[in-house]
Design a protein around this motif. Structure first.
Motif, PDB file in Angstrom:
ATOM      1  N   LYS A  13       0.826  -1.210   0.000  1.00 27.59           N
ATOM      2  CA  LYS A  13       0.000   0.000   0.000  1.00 27.59           C
ATOM      3  C   LYS A  13       0.859   1.257   0.000  1.00 27.59           C
ATOM      4  CE  LYS A  13      -3.885   0.060   2.527  1.00 27.59           C
ATOM      5  NZ  LYS A  13      -4.784  -0.161   3.667  1.00 27.59           N
ATOM      6  N   SER A  14       1.922   1.254   0.776  1.00 27.25           N
ATOM      7  CA  SER A  14       2.769   2.450   0.846  1.00 27.25           C
ATOM      8  C   SER A  14       3.473   2.713  -0.478  1.00 27.25           C
ATOM      9  CB  SER A  14       3.777   2.350   1.995  1.00 27.25           C
ATOM     10  OG  SER A  14       4.761   1.382   1.726  1.00 27.25           O
ATOM     11  N   GLU A  15       3.886   1.659  -1.168  1.00 26.72           N
ATOM     12  CA  GLU A  15       4.535   1.845  -2.470  1.00 26.72           C
ATOM     13  C   GLU A  15       3.543   2.379  -3.504  1.00 26.72           C
ATOM     14  OE1 GLU A  15       7.754   1.804  -3.078  1.00 26.72           O
ATOM     15  OE2 GLU A  15       8.156   1.197  -1.018  1.00 26.72           O
ATOM     16  N   LEU A  16       2.299   1.929  -3.429  1.00 25.10           N
ATOM     17  CA  LEU A  16       1.271   2.446  -4.337  1.00 25.10           C
ATOM     18  C   LEU A  16       0.991   3.921  -4.044  1.00 25.10           C
ATOM     19  CD1 LEU A  16      -1.191  -0.583  -4.319  1.00 25.10           C
ATOM     20  CD2 LEU A  16       0.194   0.184  -6.250  1.00 25.10           C
ATOM     21  N   ILE A  17       0.881   4.267  -2.772  1.00 24.84           N
ATOM     22  CA  ILE A  17       0.589   5.643  -2.376  1.00 24.84           C
ATOM     23  C   ILE A  17       1.727   6.584  -2.773  1.00 24.84           C
ATOM     24  CG2 ILE A  17       0.286   7.158  -0.368  1.00 24.84           C
ATOM     25  CD1 ILE A  17      -1.325   4.796   0.891  1.00 24.84           C
ATOM     26  N   LYS A  18       2.980   6.145  -2.567  1.00 23.50           N
ATOM     27  CA  LYS A  18       4.139   6.965  -2.945  1.00 23.50           C
ATOM     28  C   LYS A  18       4.084   7.383  -4.412  1.00 23.50           C
ATOM     29  CE  LYS A  18       7.580   4.829   0.045  1.00 23.50           C
ATOM     30  NZ  LYS A  18       8.780   3.973   0.038  1.00 23.50           N
ATOM     31  N   ARG A  19       3.541   6.494  -5.233  1.00 22.50           N
ATOM     32  CA  ARG A  19       3.517   6.737  -6.668  1.00 22.50           C
ATOM     33  C   ARG A  19       2.173   7.269  -7.161  1.00 22.50           C
ATOM     34  NH1 ARG A  19       6.943   3.094  -5.128  1.00 22.50           N
ATOM     35  NH2 ARG A  19       8.880   2.722  -6.261  1.00 22.50           N
ATOM     36  N   GLY A  20       1.212   7.430  -6.252  1.00 21.13           N
ATOM     37  CA  GLY A  20      -0.102   7.932  -6.627  1.00 21.13           C
ATOM     38  C   GLY A  20      -0.879   6.976  -7.515  1.00 21.13           C
ATOM     39  N   ILE A  21      -0.699   5.671  -7.260  1.00 21.72           N
ATOM     40  CA  ILE A  21      -1.349   4.636  -8.069  1.00 21.72           C
ATOM     41  C   ILE A  21      -2.499   4.026  -7.285  1.00 21.72           C
ATOM     42  CG2 ILE A  21      -1.021   2.401  -9.218  1.00 21.72           C
ATOM     43  CD1 ILE A  21       1.929   3.226  -9.615  1.00 21.72           C
ATOM     44  N   ILE A  63       4.684  -1.161 -11.101  1.00 15.28           N
ATOM     45  CA  ILE A  63       4.649   0.220 -10.607  1.00 15.28           C
ATOM     46  C   ILE A  63       6.036   0.849 -10.614  1.00 15.28           C
ATOM     47  CG2 ILE A  63       2.569  -0.198  -9.236  1.00 15.28           C
ATOM     48  CD1 ILE A  63       4.334  -0.112  -6.708  1.00 15.28           C
ATOM     49  N   GLY A  64       7.033   0.075 -10.995  1.00 18.34           N
ATOM     50  CA  GLY A  64       8.389   0.614 -11.108  1.00 18.34           C
ATOM     51  C   GLY A  64       9.161   0.653  -9.808  1.00 18.34           C
ATOM     52  N   CYS A  65       8.798  -0.211  -8.886  1.00 17.74           N
ATOM     53  CA  CYS A  65       9.493  -0.272  -7.601  1.00 17.74           C
ATOM     54  C   CYS A  65      10.640  -1.278  -7.724  1.00 17.74           C
ATOM     55  CB  CYS A  65       8.532  -0.690  -6.487  1.00 17.74           C
ATOM     56  SG  CYS A  65       9.321  -0.776  -4.878  1.00 17.74           S
ATOM     57  N   ASN A  66      11.852  -0.766  -7.702  1.00 15.69           N
ATOM     58  CA  ASN A  66      13.032  -1.620  -7.861  1.00 15.69           C
ATOM     59  C   ASN A  66      13.692  -1.967  -6.539  1.00 15.69           C
ATOM     60  OD1 ASN A  66      12.846  -1.494 -10.732  1.00 15.69           O
ATOM     61  ND2 ASN A  66      13.723   0.549 -10.632  1.00 15.69           N
ATOM     62  N   LYS A  67      13.311  -1.261  -5.498  1.00 14.12           N
ATOM     63  CA  LYS A  67      13.941  -1.473  -4.191  1.00 14.12           C
ATOM     64  C   LYS A  67      12.908  -1.197  -3.106  1.00 14.12           C
ATOM     65  CE  LYS A  67      17.902   0.084  -1.522  1.00 14.12           C
ATOM     66  NZ  LYS A  67      19.058   0.984  -1.485  1.00 14.12           N
ATOM     67  N   ILE A  68      12.867  -2.048  -2.082  1.00 11.50           N
ATOM     68  CA  ILE A  68      11.963  -1.827  -0.956  1.00 11.50           C
ATOM     69  C   ILE A  68      12.765  -1.854   0.333  1.00 11.50           C
ATOM     70  CG2 ILE A  68       9.865  -2.715  -2.041  1.00 11.50           C
ATOM     71  CD1 ILE A  68      10.325  -5.347  -0.567  1.00 11.50           C
TER      72      ILE A  68
END
Length: 94
Positions: A13-21, A63-68
């Motif tokens: 959820k946080s990765e989606l929110i960071k990207r506005g998706i 979503i283009g998240c390469n690192k968490i």
């Protein structure tokens, strides 16, 4: 004890929110790589926090998240602890 479903849910959820998706946007992005998920199915999976590692990686990839970054949990965290004092007991209501 760590609730891993809750942890992975918050992470996605946080990765989606960071990207506005939104979840609707995510369903369209997944469709582009051949993964058929509806907004409703994504809503359900994320709210439960129980989904496959494949789904998790598919989502992060589109979503283009390469690192968490995975936060460290404190194992000795006390949410609502009782005071460390001895209670006085009433004898005959006194």
């Amino acid at each position: 004890m760590v609730n891993w479903n809750d942890k992975v849910k918050r992470l996605l959820k946080s990765e989606l929110i960071k990207r506005g998706i939104s979840n609707h946007d995510l369903s369209l992005m997944l469709k582009e790589i051949g993964v058929e998920e509806t907004k409703a199915s994504i809503d359900s999976k994320i709210s439960r926090g129980s989904f496959s590692a494949s789904f998790f990686l598919e989502c992060l990839s589109v979503i283009g998240c390469n690192k968490i970054e995975i936060e460290k949990y404190e194992t000795n965290l006390m949410i609502a602890a009782e005071p460390n004092v001895e209670y006085k007991k009433l004898i005959n209501g006194k």
